[in-house]
Design an enzyme around this catalytic site. Sequence first.
Site, PDB file in Angstrom:
ATOM      1  N   ASN A  98      58.350  47.664  67.158  1.00 60.06           N
ATOM      2  CA  ASN A  98      57.489  46.656  66.516  1.00 60.06           C
ATOM      3  C   ASN A  98      58.378  45.660  65.784  1.00 60.06           C
ATOM      4  O   ASN A  98      59.138  46.032  64.890  1.00 60.06           O
ATOM      5  CB  ASN A  98      56.523  47.328  65.544  1.00 60.06           C
ATOM      6  CG  ASN A  98      55.639  48.343  66.259  1.00 60.06           C
ATOM      7  OD1 ASN A  98      55.168  48.077  67.365  1.00 60.06           O
ATOM      8  ND2 ASN A  98      55.466  49.508  65.674  1.00 60.06           N
ATOM      9  N   ARG A 149      57.881  43.412  63.547  1.00 65.87           N
ATOM     10  CA  ARG A 149      57.104  42.843  62.452  1.00 65.87           C
ATOM     11  C   ARG A 149      57.053  43.855  61.312  1.00 65.87           C
ATOM     12  O   ARG A 149      57.486  44.996  61.476  1.00 65.87           O
ATOM     13  CB  ARG A 149      55.668  42.544  62.905  1.00 65.87           C
ATOM     14  CG  ARG A 149      54.978  43.784  63.448  1.00 65.87           C
ATOM     15  CD  ARG A 149      53.523  43.592  63.803  1.00 65.87           C
ATOM     16  NE  ARG A 149      53.028  44.674  64.629  1.00 65.87           N
ATOM     17  CZ  ARG A 149      52.721  45.894  64.174  1.00 65.87           C
ATOM     18  NH1 ARG A 149      52.875  46.178  62.893  1.00 65.87           N
ATOM     19  NH2 ARG A 149      52.301  46.829  64.997  1.00 65.87           N
ATOM     20  N   ARG A 206      44.513  54.985  54.723  1.00 69.56           N
ATOM     21  CA  ARG A 206      43.864  53.713  55.063  1.00 69.56           C
ATOM     22  C   ARG A 206      42.371  53.821  54.728  1.00 69.56           C
ATOM     23  O   ARG A 206      41.661  54.666  55.309  1.00 69.56           O
ATOM     24  CB  ARG A 206      44.039  53.391  56.552  1.00 69.56           C
ATOM     25  CG  ARG A 206      45.491  53.154  56.937  1.00 69.56           C
ATOM     26  CD  ARG A 206      45.608  52.625  58.322  1.00 69.56           C
ATOM     27  NE  ARG A 206      46.995  52.556  58.764  1.00 69.56           N
ATOM     28  CZ  ARG A 206      47.408  51.692  59.691  1.00 69.56           C
ATOM     29  NH1 ARG A 206      46.539  50.866  60.274  1.00 69.56           N
ATOM     30  NH2 ARG A 206      48.673  51.642  60.064  1.00 69.56           N
TER      31      ARG A 206
END
Length: 451
Positions: free
Chosen positions: A289, A291, A337
Amino acid sequence: MFEKILIANRGEIALRIHRACREMGIKTVAVHSTADADAMHVRLADESVCIGPPASKDSYLNMSAILSAATITGADAIHPGVGFLSENADFAAMVEEHGFVFIGPAPEHIRLMGDKVAAKQAAGGLGIPLVPGSDGAVTTGEEAIEVAKKVGYPILIKATAGGGGRGMKVATNQDELLPALHIAKTEAKAAFGNDEVYMERYLSQPRHIEVQLLADGHGRVIHLGERDCSLQRRHQKLLEEAPSPALNENARAAIGERVTAAMKKLGYRSAGTIEFLYENGEFFFIEMNTRLQVEHPISEAITGIDLVREQIRIAAGIPLSIQQSDIVFSGHAIECRINAEHPDTFMPSPGLISDYHAPGGLGVRVDSGLYSGYRVPSHYDSLIAKLIVHGQTRNECLMRLRRALEEFVVEGVATTIPLHQRLIQASDFINGDYDIHWLERFVDTTGGETK
Ligand code: MV4
């Protein structure tokens, strides 16, 4: 250093980036759709620009609107956040072409790692351990049979243009192979407009472990340890922890060194995460990834490093001021989350927040744009808050997490808080004894008990 950064994102991550900018004395520009006009990051930013109607394609994915906002506000740099355009190489290139700094990797590295086959071949060439499989795409049945003979069953067929779990088919023996190949290619063509597939040995009970790295583009690369992200449902992460209960010091150092050496060779720049499957003491590369990731705060909690600040400094051309030997891993961190979803059905639950109280105290962090009176829009993903808890040990972290979840008040929408409260009481979880399939079994076998 930049004077003004445009944050091309929304929700909790936009607020998170704003906070790093504010602490660095950098002005912020918030962009928002008409659905996010009352969002917290818009309220706190120095300036804000409405970039379009609610639909993502017309707002947060609208490259020209975002670049126009950067132009009229005189921003120096753009931070893409996570999701949306954060791994869009064309956007990164356009940002640079328009004279702004893209706070992230070079466009060619974003593009490279976005192609799952090219990424795997590049990773292999850089010395990162791979899942045994085909060398690139597989086109004919004969080729597939040869690869399967070499690799062994069960075999996983993956769409090159896939990722995030889309476009995968398992074949447990040769009789299943050709039908699975045909189905995989047909589905890939339908889903991605590209029927190319590749093959790997299927790992049946792996953990999902990812390594966080920072690279300044001047040859210095460091890692911030790993995160265990195995607790996922339908490829949606629910809870992540650092360090992984499954790794010891030696395994951590070994994979960290392999990753940093590889990224040095590649000449990578910015934050990045390399995703592995971990099974029987072995790491196997699956994706990279390019990012910042949603779950980055748990790495910040155990190292004390502000990843967004480091991304901004790197983008401004400042060499990393920290070296690997400066990094001391301390304690244990878990992120829950909190999604605006029903904890049993996972159905989205947008709506008006009628009451909100975030937990606090030593080792408790809440990243959220929620406030009482805020309306959770229905147009975007359901993440409304991240509860990040740190303790000196995993047990202390668990005790603190249980207390923080009890304190957390979100009225007006259904949330995953009750699911987290059930999850952290499960003995397998308490023992750190879970793999990538564990959560789906847990939800399927204990769902509906939200008392
Ligand atoms: C695999 C695998 C087992 N064996 N590859 C899913 C999405 C993408 N990140 C790769 N994925 C997987 N690749 C081999 N050779 C199992 C998965 C997988 C998975 C990986 C990480 C986290 C959750 C997952 C859930 C289902 C399947």
